[in-house]
Write a protein that holds these residues in place. Structure first.
Motif, PDB file in Angstrom:
ATOM      1  N   GLN A  73      13.426  -0.862   3.115  1.00 48.42           N
ATOM      2  CA  GLN A  73      14.095   0.329   2.605  1.00 48.42           C
ATOM      3  C   GLN A  73      15.599   0.305   2.757  1.00 48.42           C
ATOM      4  O   GLN A  73      16.301   0.794   1.889  1.00 48.42           O
ATOM      5  CB  GLN A  73      13.524   1.579   3.271  1.00 48.42           C
ATOM      6  CG  GLN A  73      12.132   1.893   2.804  1.00 48.42           C
ATOM      7  CD  GLN A  73      11.664   3.217   3.356  1.00 48.42           C
ATOM      8  OE1 GLN A  73      12.001   4.274   2.874  1.00 48.42           O
ATOM      9  NE2 GLN A  73      10.868   3.166   4.392  1.00 48.42           N
ATOM     10  N   GLY A 181       6.154  12.879   0.521  1.00 42.85           N
ATOM     11  CA  GLY A 181       5.223  13.663  -0.292  1.00 42.85           C
ATOM     12  C   GLY A 181       3.941  12.916  -0.613  1.00 42.85           C
ATOM     13  O   GLY A 181       3.152  13.365  -1.432  1.00 42.85           O
ATOM     14  N   ARG A 182       3.722  11.791   0.021  1.00 41.77           N
ATOM     15  CA  ARG A 182       2.507  10.997  -0.261  1.00 41.77           C
ATOM     16  C   ARG A 182       1.424  11.368   0.758  1.00 41.77           C
ATOM     17  O   ARG A 182       1.051  10.569   1.623  1.00 41.77           O
ATOM     18  CB  ARG A 182       2.858   9.509  -0.222  1.00 41.77           C
ATOM     19  CG  ARG A 182       3.802   9.116  -1.339  1.00 41.77           C
ATOM     20  CD  ARG A 182       4.318   7.720  -1.202  1.00 41.77           C
ATOM     21  NE  ARG A 182       3.243   6.730  -1.214  1.00 41.77           N
ATOM     22  CZ  ARG A 182       3.449   5.416  -1.183  1.00 41.77           C
ATOM     23  NH1 ARG A 182       4.679   4.953  -1.163  1.00 41.77           N
ATOM     24  NH2 ARG A 182       2.444   4.575  -1.189  1.00 41.77           N
ATOM     25  N   ILE A 630       7.092  18.532   5.001  1.00 41.16           N
ATOM     26  CA  ILE A 630       8.063  17.511   4.606  1.00 41.16           C
ATOM     27  C   ILE A 630       9.321  17.607   5.474  1.00 41.16           C
ATOM     28  O   ILE A 630       9.848  16.598   5.942  1.00 41.16           O
ATOM     29  CB  ILE A 630       8.397  17.639   3.102  1.00 41.16           C
ATOM     30  CG1 ILE A 630       7.184  17.164   2.284  1.00 41.16           C
ATOM     31  CG2 ILE A 630       9.631  16.830   2.729  1.00 41.16           C
ATOM     32  CD1 ILE A 630       7.279  17.416   0.803  1.00 41.16           C
TER      33      ILE A 630
ATOM     34  N   ARG B  40      15.517  14.841  -2.528  1.00 37.20           N
ATOM     35  CA  ARG B  40      15.711  14.821  -1.081  1.00 37.20           C
ATOM     36  C   ARG B  40      16.422  13.523  -0.707  1.00 37.20           C
ATOM     37  O   ARG B  40      16.284  12.522  -1.395  1.00 37.20           O
ATOM     38  CB  ARG B  40      14.357  14.880  -0.373  1.00 37.20           C
ATOM     39  CG  ARG B  40      13.669  16.208  -0.553  1.00 37.20           C
ATOM     40  CD  ARG B  40      12.484  16.351   0.393  1.00 37.20           C
ATOM     41  NE  ARG B  40      11.720  17.508  -0.020  1.00 37.20           N
ATOM     42  CZ  ARG B  40      10.652  17.442  -0.812  1.00 37.20           C
ATOM     43  NH1 ARG B  40      10.215  16.276  -1.239  1.00 37.20           N
ATOM     44  NH2 ARG B  40      10.022  18.528  -1.171  1.00 37.20           N
ATOM     45  N   SER B  44      18.613   4.966   2.000  1.00 39.12           N
ATOM     46  CA  SER B  44      18.407   3.518   1.985  1.00 39.12           C
ATOM     47  C   SER B  44      19.696   2.707   1.901  1.00 39.12           C
ATOM     48  O   SER B  44      19.762   1.608   2.411  1.00 39.12           O
ATOM     49  CB  SER B  44      17.499   3.138   0.815  1.00 39.12           C
ATOM     50  OG  SER B  44      18.163   3.387  -0.402  1.00 39.12           O
ATOM     51  N   LEU B 149      16.992  -1.985  -4.528  1.00 36.18           N
ATOM     52  CA  LEU B 149      15.980  -1.258  -3.782  1.00 36.18           C
ATOM     53  C   LEU B 149      16.512   0.027  -3.133  1.00 36.18           C
ATOM     54  O   LEU B 149      16.228   0.329  -1.987  1.00 36.18           O
ATOM     55  CB  LEU B 149      15.326  -2.152  -2.724  1.00 36.18           C
ATOM     56  CG  LEU B 149      14.038  -2.791  -3.233  1.00 36.18           C
ATOM     57  CD1 LEU B 149      14.348  -4.163  -3.816  1.00 36.18           C
ATOM     58  CD2 LEU B 149      13.011  -2.905  -2.147  1.00 36.18           C
ATOM     59  N   LYS B 158       8.133  10.322  -7.856  1.00 37.80           N
ATOM     60  CA  LYS B 158       7.245  11.146  -7.034  1.00 37.80           C
ATOM     61  C   LYS B 158       7.718  12.596  -6.973  1.00 37.80           C
ATOM     62  O   LYS B 158       6.947  13.525  -7.160  1.00 37.80           O
ATOM     63  CB  LYS B 158       7.186  10.532  -5.623  1.00 37.80           C
ATOM     64  CG  LYS B 158       6.299  11.289  -4.645  1.00 37.80           C
ATOM     65  CD  LYS B 158       4.841  11.075  -4.949  1.00 37.80           C
ATOM     66  CE  LYS B 158       3.965  12.055  -4.187  1.00 37.80           C
ATOM     67  NZ  LYS B 158       2.593  12.051  -4.683  1.00 37.80           N
ATOM     68  N   ILE B 168       7.801   0.855  -3.090  1.00 31.67           N
ATOM     69  CA  ILE B 168       8.345  -0.394  -2.564  1.00 31.67           C
ATOM     70  C   ILE B 168       7.165  -1.208  -2.059  1.00 31.67           C
ATOM     71  O   ILE B 168       6.382  -0.731  -1.238  1.00 31.67           O
ATOM     72  CB  ILE B 168       9.358  -0.149  -1.431  1.00 31.67           C
ATOM     73  CG1 ILE B 168      10.578   0.608  -1.967  1.00 31.67           C
ATOM     74  CG2 ILE B 168       9.778  -1.466  -0.786  1.00 31.67           C
ATOM     75  CD1 ILE B 168      11.630   0.898  -0.924  1.00 31.67           C
TER      76      ILE B 168
END
Lengths: 648, 347
Positions: A73, A181-182, A630, B40, B44, B149, B158, B168
């Motif tokens: 990330q 949110g997953r 969240i 939000r 990264s 990325l 999402k 990812i």
């Protein structure tokens, strides 16, 4: 560098090149519990070498581990780790470049200061320790084009919360999935290690939260409630469970008890290809979670729903089949079961043995018995005033249940003060909100009864003396302070005991003086008879403890049973051994300055109003909204850490 | 309200706002790459690092909440170095194909590299093992090697669209954006519109133009009544694509559906009617508007007189304006004398 003893672990530095020291100077475990001896470790707190392992090669292995485990990330970790790894690879193979050490240093500083989460941040520190202390060695390797011998390494990732959790749930990842949110993906991940997410998300004693690094800043992430949130989401949204469904197939394994340990063992065994059969004395699943935890804290429908999912995965549950009376354990061991798991918990209530105690007196109960009667819907005695003796969660449960069952005044009598109370502070607060009176520093002397009915309890006041073995100050009676509290009921909620009648006749099973079953260790093996392995876990092995402990034990036993049957081995799984080793390294430091501003606060769960909740057994707590979940998940610092251990 | 200072300027914000939001409200720019106002914080890119007095190391401004009496520094030698190094790392394995990249000239990475004066690509070493150039949907081209990325696309898919069909995948250097099993892409192009680099491009037309060659004309989408705003990219009076670059603009904040973003080729389609046609002797022939209208009026009148007004029905398009549709129904009710009138949105 085989005679090198070096450690930068923690605050202290040990260096045999500066001062003659031996490996004893490094206060770290130097072998795994399965006997594997180690030559050194590198981790979140630095690097330590005491055997035949080259620190620069260890750093290379550490960079490999980071590169493999980086979540991809953030830039400094995803790419930085790769550039650092390539530089270490070059140095270790004798092809190092002049500026490699400088590049590693610069990028490691960025990792430490700029990476998104603690995985990169802590790894940065480790690399810097190597550059700082072994810079000359690296320069030498580069100048001489010399390679270093490669060692064999064990690589593992952990996090303070994950390490503290007996079941080692992948907490930082599932919390992060909530942040994104997953929710269903999060629940799927939780279910990899735990079959009762909604249950544990309500009643867990949450060791994870006590080791949450966010508490060093502004309060722990509410991990328990987040787990509850995703479990509830699936039910409320009527989403598919993503769990496999099948008829029982494969070799049969007997499990005694459909409590958390038994259900968990069955859940994992069915996934490993076995056909577990659970023998349960009660008419419903959950064991003490069903009849020891009141419905207002853990609704039974939820427990039944989660147990039903386990059953659908190919686990047979035979209810109202009490091992010891309906079927003998001996028969299970000698029948066509390939292995047996004992997870029958601690179902007996205990009492103090004070004067006047008797199960025959109307209004006198043992805590576990009272909760079971309430849970099973029996017509329990009720009256005006109820005295509950004890300071644990069971005492609070009894008191709040008694209130809901019609008592006007409920008083908890506890011999120490509120600070020493073992009950969860949150629940103590809930009880106080419901106007349950706490009579602290008070101990019962005598149960007073007339005509076979409780009429009061004589108590004596206590004061705190010198600390005892547990470190808590010992309560001492204050002579002459006795007085009688009029009451029509008294519940002794001072503990639970293990019912060893279940294992009667099996001489080979060793038990302790606390009536717990003795197992060999991490392999959970209690005995082998006629080639059948008998494993144990949960309260019957540890004494009355935690739900999450039972879930963890069931999982561990399932894997050990699989190994026992397939490999004929009772060696503990490497994973448990490494988990235990990591625990000894203490991934959580309460005193650490985390370097984050105190600018958030833990989300609070909602409660139904007191007046509304005390008249019934309906659930008191109301879960998070999506936004709250969240926001709460966003507070997680994702404290993953990497460890590599060099095998000697 | 919370009072803090950023670069010595006193700033007042609501509780729960991030350091970045506080800085933005005071007009202080903190460089960002992954952050977008409509989503939000992602956190990264690590470009938004700032120093906070009393804290041991910098924190990311986008996802760290502002606290009372905080003293924030947004520019320092350390921060500049960190940002520069982050950019430098983004260039590891990044193809230097800017001259042929669709995004050249409006690429956030390009702009940042220029701003921070990164003039060298660090030793690339091994290239990330990603598939290069493949279609993630017939509409959207993915150039995985250009991807930094930042996860804007993943987050937008999402959070904004509620789909979550990309994520990812993999770990470390080999991470890439890939499809989520079992979740179908709806080809809305949200990912495309938030990509800061040229990793996701429009796969509709072969005609391309550099940003400075084409005109961008802001217009309103005609497909439904929401009134989404987008830019027609026009080269030599031909539309070459639709873009949304302003993600703060009402009512759609840069979001579009598949029709708005990709279904515009009808505009210059050869099958499109551009002149009125009248069927004579069984064949459609080009004619003048005057003739066409006259013919239609005559026929309608004949049918009405012979069979009554209710033998005629009017059917209009929902893509016409309100005013057009008003006049249309008025014409049918008042002029022809029937209530048989409807439009296609009810189908």
């Amino acid at each position: 560098m085989s005679d090198l003893v070096f450690s930068s672990w923690g605050d202290a530095t040990v260096d045999s090149r500066k001062q003659a020291v031996d490996a004893q100077a490094i206060e770290l475990p130097k072998e795994l519990s399965n006997g594997t001896s180690l030559a050194g470790i590198m981790g979140w707190d630095g690097i330590a070498v005491w055997g035949d392992s080259h620190p620069v090669d260890m750093a290379r292995a550490y960079a490999r581990g980071l590169s493999d485990n980086s979540c991809g990330q953030c830039i400094p970790c995803r790419i930085g780790s790769h550039v650092i790894l390539e530089a270490f690879e070059r140095i270790c193979s004798g092809a190092g470049r002049e500026n490699d050490a400088g590049e590693i240093k610069r990028l490691s500083e960025r990792l430490r200061d700029q990476a998104m989460c603690d995985l990169g941040q802590t790894c940065g520190k480790g690399f810097l320790d190597v550059i700082e202390n072994f810079g000359k060695e690296i320069d030498g390797l580069v100048a001489d084009k010399k390679s270093v011998p490669r060692s064999e390494y064990i690589t593992a990732t952990t996090a303070p919360c994950k390490s503290a959790c007996p079941a080692h749930l992948e907490i930082p990842t599932y919390v992060e999935l909530i942040k994104k949110g997953r929710f269903e993906d999060s629940l799927e991940l939780i279910r990899r290690d735990n079959c009762l997410p909604g249950t544990i998300g309500r009643v867990c004693v949450r060791p994870c939260e006590f080791d949450c690094r966010r508490s060093n800043v502004d309060g722990p992430v509410q991990i328990k409630f987040l787990k509850r949130f995703v479990a509830d989401y699936e039910i409320e949204r009527n989403r598919p469970t993503r769990l496999p469904e099948k008829e029982p197939e494969g070799e049969k394994i007997a499990i005694v008890g459909a409590g958390p340990a038994g259900l968990s063992c069955g859940y994992f065994l069915s996934q490993l290809g076995y056909a577990p059969v659970i023998f349960e004395a009660l008419g419903e699943p959950g064991g003490m979670a069903a009849v020891g935890i009141p419905d207002y804290r853990l609704p039974r429908e939820l427990l039944r729903y989660e147990a039903e999912l386990v059953r659908k995965m190919g686990v047979e549950i035979r209810y109202e089949t009490d091992v010891g009376t309906d079927v003998k354990l001996e028969e299970l061991i000698s029948n066509d079961y390939k292995a047996v798991f004992l997870g029958f918990g601690a179902r007996l209530g205990t009492s103090m043995g004070v004067e006047g105690e008797s199960d025959d007196i109307v209004g006198f109960f043992k805590g576990a018995d009272y909760l079971r009667d309430v849970a099973l819907g029996k017509d329990v005695f009720t009256g005006e005033t109820c005295i509950v003796v004890g300071g644990g969660n069971v005492a609070i449960d009894c008191a709040r249940s008694a209130l809901r069952k019609g008592f006007k005044n409920v008083k908890i009598v506890y011999r120490r003060s509120l600070i020493e109370m073992p009950a969860d502070a949150v629940e103590v607060q809930d009880a106080e909100d419901e106007k349950i009176e706490m009579l602290i520093l008070t101990n019962p002397n005598k149960i007073i009864s007339e005509n076979g009915k409780v009429t009061g309890v004589e108590v004596v006041k206590m004061e705190l003396g010198e600390p005892d073995d547990s470190g808590r100050r010992r309560p001492v009676e204050m002579k002459g302070s006795e007085y009688v509290i009029p009451a029509d009921a008294c519940i002794m909620a001072i503990g639970q005991a293990i019912d060893l009648d279940l294992i009667e006749g099996i001489e080979e099973l060793e038990t302790t003086r606390w009536k717990t079953i003795v197992i060999q260790g991490l392999n959970r093996l209690a005995m082998v008879k006629n080639g059948v392995g008998v494993f144990a876990g949960g309260d019957c092995e540890t004494g009355p403890l935690t739900l999450i402990g039972g879930l963890a034990a069931g999982k561990e036993a399932a894997y050990q049973i699989d190994r026992f049957i397939k490999e004929g081995s009772s060696d503990p799984m490497d994973e448990w051994v490494i988990n235990k080793f990591i625990e000894e390294l203490k991934p959580y430091d309460k005193a650490e300055d985390v370097g984050q501003p105190c600018s958030t606060e833990p989300a609070k769960i909602h409660h139904k109003p007191v007046a509304e909740r005390v008249t019934n057994m309906e659930e008191v707590e109301v879960g998070f909204t999506h936004e709250e979940a969240i926001a709460e998940a966003s507070r997680c610092l994702r404290c993953y850490r990497l460890m590599v251990a060099a095998k000697a | 309200m919370i009072n803090l200072t950023i670069d010595g300027t006193p700033v007042q914000v609501e509780k729960g706002q991030t350091i970045l939001e506080a800085a933005n409200s005071a007009g202080i720019r903190i460089p960002t790459m992954c952050w977008m106002k409509k989503m939000r914080p992602i956190g990264s890119c690590r470009m938004c690092v700032v120093e906070v007095e009393g804290l041991g190391k910098p924190v990311s401004a986008c996802d760290t909440m502002a606290a009372a009496d905080m003293k924030v520094t947004t520019q320092s030698e350390l921060l500049h170095g960190m940002r520069r190094d982050a950019l430098s790392l983004m260039l590891v394995g990044h193809p230097l194909d800017c001259p042929v990249c669709d995004k050249g000239g409006e690429c956030v990475l390009q702009d940042m590299v220029w701003e921070f004066g990164v003039t060298e690509q660090p030793t690339p070493g091994a290239q990330p093992t990603r598939d290069i150039e493949r279609y993630i949907s017939p509409m959207i081209k993915q150039w995985a090697d250009r991807c930094v990325l930042c996860a804007r696309c993943v987050t937008a898919c999402k959070e904004v669209k509620g789909i979550g069909c990309i994520e990812i995948k993999g770990n470390g250097f080999d991470s890439y954006i890939g499809p989520v099993e079992g979740v179908d892409c709806i080809s809305c192009g949200e990912c495309l519109s938030v990509c800061p680099v040229g990793a996701l491009t429009d796969g509709i037309r072969d005609e391309k133009a550099r940003i400075w060659q084409s005109k961008r004309i802001t217009t309103t989408c005609g497909y439904c009544g929401v009134g989404c705003q987008f830019d027609l990219n026009v080269l030599n009076d031909k539309i070459i694509r639709v873009t949304t670059t302003d993600h703060d603009k009402l009512p759609n904040f840069g979001s579009l559906c598949i029709k708005g973003r990709f279904a515009w080729e009808f505009v210059d389609h050869p099958d499109r009617l551009t002149k009125p046609l009248v069927r004579r002797d069984g064949e459609l022939r080009e004619t003048t508007w005057e003739d066409a209208l006259h013919t239609a009026a005559k026929k309608i009148k004949e049918v009405r007189d012979a069979h009554g007004p209710d033998s005629i029905a009017g059917f209009a398009s929902a893509r016409c304006t309100n005013e057009d549709n008003y006049v249309f129904q008025k014409f049918f009710r008042a002029v022809i004398g029937t209530n048989n009138v409807d439009h296609c949105a009810r189908l």
